[in-house]
Design an enzyme around this catalytic site. Structure first.
Site, short mmCIF file in Angstrom:
data_model
loop_
_atom_site.label_atom_id
_atom_site.label_comp_id
_atom_site.label_asym_id
_atom_site.label_seq_id
_atom_site.Cartn_x
_atom_site.Cartn_y
_atom_site.Cartn_z
N TYR A 143 41.24 23.85 40.49
CA TYR A 143 41.54 25.14 39.86
C TYR A 143 42.14 24.93 38.46
CZ TYR A 143 43.60 29.82 39.31
OH TYR A 143 43.94 31.07 38.85
P1 NAD Z 1 41.05 38.19 43.76
O1 NAD Z 1 40.62 37.18 44.75
O2 NAD Z 1 41.89 39.33 44.19
O3 NAD Z 1 39.75 38.77 43.00
C1 NAD Z 1 38.74 37.93 42.54
C2 NAD Z 1 37.43 38.69 42.63
O4 NAD Z 1 36.40 37.83 42.10
C3 NAD Z 1 37.03 39.04 44.08
O5 NAD Z 1 36.70 40.41 44.19
C4 NAD Z 1 35.82 38.15 44.33
O6 NAD Z 1 34.85 38.74 45.20
C5 NAD Z 1 35.27 37.98 42.92
N1 NAD Z 1 34.44 36.78 42.82
C6 NAD Z 1 34.73 35.54 43.28
N2 NAD Z 1 33.69 34.71 43.06
C7 NAD Z 1 32.75 35.45 42.45
C8 NAD Z 1 31.45 35.16 41.97
N3 NAD Z 1 30.92 33.93 42.11
N4 NAD Z 1 30.72 36.15 41.40
C9 NAD Z 1 31.24 37.40 41.28
N5 NAD Z 1 32.48 37.74 41.71
C10 NAD Z 1 33.21 36.77 42.30
O7 NAD Z 1 41.77 37.35 42.61
P2 NAD Z 1 42.74 37.82 41.43
O8 NAD Z 1 44.09 37.37 41.79
O9 NAD Z 1 42.49 39.22 41.05
O10 NAD Z 1 42.24 36.84 40.29
C11 NAD Z 1 41.43 37.27 39.23
C12 NAD Z 1 41.38 36.19 38.17
O11 NAD Z 1 42.70 35.93 37.70
C13 NAD Z 1 40.84 34.86 38.69
O12 NAD Z 1 40.04 34.27 37.69
C14 NAD Z 1 42.10 34.06 38.90
O13 NAD Z 1 41.86 32.67 38.81
C15 NAD Z 1 42.97 34.56 37.78
N6 NAD Z 1 44.39 34.36 38.01
C16 NAD Z 1 44.99 34.89 39.12
C17 NAD Z 1 46.34 34.66 39.33
C18 NAD Z 1 47.05 35.19 40.53
O14 NAD Z 1 48.15 34.74 40.80
N7 NAD Z 1 46.50 36.14 41.26
C19 NAD Z 1 47.07 33.91 38.41
C20 NAD Z 1 46.43 33.38 37.30
C21 NAD Z 1 45.08 33.62 37.11
#
Ligand code: NAD
Length: 236
Positions: A143
């Site tokens: 990641y």
């Molecule tokens: P989440 O799991 O709630 O949402 C992610 C969404 O992406 C899901 O709806 C999933 O179905 C979709 N997804 C996954 N793979 C996919 C693909 N191949 N094609 C299309 N859609 C796809 O996650 P989140 O917490 O909302 O995270 C969103 C972004 O923010 C991510 O890139 C994550 O790495 C980043 N992020 C999250 C956090 C955190 O703590 N939540 C922190 C830093 C960065």
């Protein structure tokens, strides 16, 4: 000011992506949603321009999205957390899957959308990276590697497009209260929370507020940047 602009949000079905959809709709954008699981968005069909059930790792499917070359704003939130294991114990298939979704997915969507923005002389791209991409979280090696790549890819494209009217930025959240963290091991989550001086998780709406500004005309002299949203965790 983004009213009337056409926005595409990936990962729109959950967490940060869903909050960005809400925020861009309230900003007056016309929003199309992309997610692997369109079912999660069915109740929003009336508000959205379109819902596309597309895997962002599938370049042909991304290119085939109706109106993909007419988008003004792209917010890329689709992502996976990958395996919680020491780096050298990462299974090859999980390594590849994490990089394919988090890096190649972002590349695919930019390749399909940015050309149209350049032709029209205006565009905003916001890629959701992570503080893990700057600091490297232990036991989240795939990641962290993928998010470092998102930051670098964003900088490269931004410099190439700096005089075109298309601005490309990334953001680096610390832990945000979303379903993604349900899959994160409790000790990894505790480690990440202990590093946040504000002592709390961020909320998806707080990330969406930053995305809203980066998507707007008010953001005019920033490109290639990686914006912090980490409750004080980031030190650079
Ligand atoms: P989440 O799991 O709630 O949402 C992610 C969404 O992406 C899901 O709806 C999933 O179905 C979709 N997804 C996954 N793979 C996919 C693909 N191949 N094609 C299309 N859609 C796809 O996650 P989140 O917490 O909302 O995270 C969103 C972004 O923010 C991510 O890139 C994550 O790495 C980043 N992020 C999250 C956090 C955190 O703590 N939540 C922190 C830093 C960065």
């Amino acid at each position: 000011m983004t009213a009337g602009r056409r926005a595409l949000v990936t990962g729109a079905g959950s967490g940060i992506g869903a909050a960005c959809v809400d925020r861009l709709l309230s900003d007056g954008c016309r929003v199309a949603a992309v997610d692997l699981h369109a079912g999660d968005m069915a109740d929003r069909a009336g508000e959205l321009e379109a819902i596309h059930e597309v895997d962002v790792t599938d370049a042909a499917a991304v290119r085939a999205i109706d109106g993909i070359d007419e988008v003004d704003i792209v917010v890329q939130s689709a992502g996976v957390v990958g395996p919680n294991v020491p780096l050298l114990e990462t299974p090859a298939d999980e390594w590849e899957r994490t990089l394919r979704v988090n890096v190649t997915g972002i590349f695919n969507v930019m390749q399909a959308t940015v050309g149209g923005m350049v032709e029209r002389g205006w565009g905003r791209v916001v890629n959701i990276a992570s503080i893990a991409g700057k600091e490297g979280n232990p036991n989240l090696g795939a990641y962290s590697t993928s998010k470092g790549a998102v930051i670098a890819m964003t900088k490269s494209l931004a410099k190439e497009l700096a005089t075109t009217g298309v601005l490309v930025n990334s953001i680096a959240p610390a832990v945000i209260a979303t379903p993604m963290n349900l899959a994160t091991a409790p000790e990894v989550l505790d480690y990440m929370l202990s590093k946040i001086p504000m002592g709390r998780l961020g909320q998806p709406e707080e990330v969406a507020a930053l995305v809203s500004w980066l998507s707007s005309e008010d953001c005019s002299f920033s490109t290639g940047a990686c914006y912090d949203i980490s409750g004080g965790r980031a030190t650079y």
